[in-house]
Write an enzyme that holds these catalytic residues in place. Structure first.
Site, PDB file in Angstrom:
ATOM      1  N   ASN A 130      34.600 -27.581   2.996  1.00 13.69           N
ATOM      2  CA  ASN A 130      33.336 -27.756   3.713  1.00 13.69           C
ATOM      3  C   ASN A 130      32.804 -26.379   4.055  1.00 13.69           C
ATOM      4  OD1 ASN A 130      31.200 -28.588   5.369  1.00 13.69           O
ATOM      5  ND2 ASN A 130      32.513 -28.739   7.170  1.00 13.69           N
ATOM      6  N   GLY A 131      31.559 -26.115   3.680  1.00 16.04           N
ATOM      7  CA  GLY A 131      30.968 -24.818   4.001  1.00 16.04           C
ATOM      8  C   GLY A 131      30.392 -24.150   2.777  1.00 16.04           C
ATOM      9  N   TYR A 144      22.819 -32.276  14.930  1.00 17.75           N
ATOM     10  CA  TYR A 144      22.559 -33.309  13.922  1.00 17.75           C
ATOM     11  C   TYR A 144      23.801 -33.861  13.228  1.00 17.75           C
ATOM     12  CZ  TYR A 144      20.811 -35.450   9.583  1.00 17.75           C
ATOM     13  OH  TYR A 144      20.554 -36.316   8.556  1.00 17.75           O
ATOM     14  N   GLY A 175      28.422 -36.649   4.327  1.00 18.96           N
ATOM     15  CA  GLY A 175      28.107 -36.456   2.918  1.00 18.96           C
ATOM     16  C   GLY A 175      28.001 -37.766   2.190  1.00 18.96           C
ATOM     17  N   CYS A 189      30.191 -31.068   4.387  1.00 17.82           N
ATOM     18  CA  CYS A 189      31.021 -32.133   3.831  1.00 17.82           C
ATOM     19  C   CYS A 189      32.025 -32.628   4.871  1.00 17.82           C
ATOM     20  CB  CYS A 189      31.763 -31.631   2.597  1.00 17.82           C
ATOM     21  SG  CYS A 189      30.664 -31.003   1.296  1.00 17.82           S
TER      22      CYS A 189
END
Length: 509
Positions: free
Chosen positions: A101-102, A258, A28, A2
């Site tokens: 995030n994670g 990426y 996201g 995210c």
């Protein structure tokens, strides 16, 4: 994976947060949300969809205040209901909201502890809500009428003691400040920066990537260190402390492959330069394996692979051509929820330029091969466009293992390279030849940008999980609950609790 942002300024932060989230949209596309604090009153807008679709003028008018946090969601667990959009909120203590995030690897254990021992109620199946409630409980234990920086740091220390996995988070304390912190291995990224405001004082921003700071005129100060917390109070004073014994600094290397934008710096490493080096090293391997190759042209699969493909072509002395035109109104295929959606979107997303393929031996370059759905269809598109031979190069090694730290690769059975040789993958995707990057070369491509980091989180390539708490039983349970079939069932069945949660709120704290 995210995108997070938190801002403390002397002006209303709503537009700043909105603009920053548009810059972080690549992290996201499932949902977006903003919460602001205006003299203790919290204003929230969140919903499923892209940033431009979630926020309208009427919403922005209500997002007032000098402090706020924002989030763009990429789902790895749970369903995609609006209730799972972030920020999440709990009213005690002080009024806390969180963006995360994670992924936590001990969510089930923590959920039981929170319910039985901490007497806290979970409204969703999200590990982000678990993380918020752990922080809230640890801050409540400090027992202060008004939290001091040391209380905030003690609460973060409690989070690190209890939570395992890869996580970066920003928490806003209504009327007091925001704190950003990062897991003790620094798996998930987090940076902060400052800018001078009209009064000559400093505004501060905490975000997932440095490009977020650049877009709003903030100067990058540095990365948040593993196990560190950075607290910015409502008056614009900054405080920081390492709140846990840091483990070995092992950032996620897939950020460089990426996820991150090429114009970002992560742990002092230029993502752009790292991708250039990936192309160089892949070209060197190709020359070793096939010095007499018959490649006519190198064509990237837009967008992430362009940098690596360009440098690969330069290194080999080959023509570089744009053979695919991308529909800018289709999202990133890999982060779309569900295999059917990914498969459907490929031909909507790309169209081949016949004259770049007809009668030529083409080398297609992509950043990685995950499920194989995209590259199989793209190779077929190249053949339909008249390519004589289609070779395929991956700037990353073969992805053979699930990810447990926040990337949507939970099931080995969905990974095309899992349990297969390179030759078998080559046949499955329909390529005339397939070449993968070597893991040592990938690590070198990143670490040349910062020699102080010698190890990366590479579990999807080597199956080594650095937190030490992941075994076959855990991976099997993860696969059963988070594979595409499970997500489809979750979406179909829904969650009655989630459906009761409003996505557009005003909360007085």
């Amino acid at each position: 994976m995210c995108g997070l942002v938190g801002v403390v300024t002397s002006d209303d932060v709503g537009v700043c947060l909105y603009d920053t989230l548009t810059v972080l949209q690549h992290r996201g596309q499932d949902a977006a949300g903003i919460m602001t604090s205006d003299h203790g009153k919290l204003n929230l807008r969140k919903d499923n969809g892209l940033v431009k679709d979630v926020f309208r003028t009427r919403h922005m008018r209500r997002l007032t205040g000098q402090m706020g946090i924002g989030h763009v969601r990429y789902p790895t667990a749970g369903s995609s209901s609006p209730a799972l959009a972030q920020p999440f909120y709990v009213n005690s203590p002080y009024g806390l909201s969180l963006t995360h995030n994670g992924n936590l690897t001990n969510t089930a254990e923590l959920s039981r502890e929170l319910f039985k021992e901490d007497l806290r109620h979970m409204n969703t199946d999200s590990d982000s809500e678990v993380l918020l409630n752990v922080f809230a409980h640890e801050l409540q234990r400090q027992g202060k009428m008004q939290p001091l920086p040391e209380d905030v740091f003690n609460a973060v220390a409690g989070v690190h003691r209890r939570c395992r996995g890869g996580y970066a988070a920003i928490v806003m304390l209504a009327g007091y400040g925001i704190v950003g912190f990062r897991d003790r291995n620094g798996i998930r990224p987090l940076v902060f920066g400052s800018r001078k405001n009209a009064d000559g004082k400093l505004d501060y921003m905490i975000a997932s990537e440095s490009v977020a700071l650049d877009s709003q005129g903030f100067q990058l100060e540095r990365d948040v260190a593993p196990g560190e917390a950075v607290y910015i109070d409502i008056d614009g004073h900054i405080h920081s402390r390492v709140c846990a014994d840091p483990g070995e600094h092992t950032p996620c290397i897939f950020e460089h492959v990426y996820f991150a934008r090429p114009d970002s710096l992560m742990d002092s490493i230029s993502v752009y330069k790292a991708r250039l080096r990936m192309g160089e090293k892949l070209a060197d391997k190709l020359k070793r394996l096939r010095p007499d190759h018959d490649i006519d042209v190198v064509i990237p699969i837009p967008d992430t692979s362009r940098t690596s493909a360009l440098e690969l072509a330069n290194r080999l002395g080959l023509k570089y051509r744009e053979g695919f035109v991308k529909n800018r109104y289709i999202g990133r295929t890999f982060i779309m929820p569900g295999q059917n959606q990914r498969r459907k979107s490929v031909r909507q997303k790309l169209n081949a330029i016949d004259l770049e393929f007809r009668g030529k031996n083409v080398l297609l370059v992509d950043d990685s091969i995950v499920r194989g759905t995209t590259c199989r269809q793209i190779i077929q598109m190249a053949r339909e466009a008249g390519a004589a031979k289609v070779y395929f190069a991956s700037a990353a090694p073969a992805i053979r293992y699930p990810n447990v730290y926040g990337i949507d690769m939970p099931a080995a059975s969905e990974l095309i390279a899992a349990g297969r040789t390179e030759k078998e993958v080559e046949e499955l995707i329909g390529a005339d030849w397939l070449i993968y990057q070597d893991l040592d070369d990938l690590i070198a491509a990143a670490s040349e940008g910062n020699p102080n980091i010698t190890r990366y989180e590479c579990s999807v390539f080597d199956g080594k999980y650095i937190t030490g708490d992941v075994d076959e039983v855990y991976l099997k349970r993860l696969e059963n609950t988070r594979n595409d079939a499970a997500k489809k069932a979750s979406k179909k069945n829904g969650n009655s609790k989630e459906q009761q949660v409003a996505a557009d709120l005003h909360i007085d704290a």
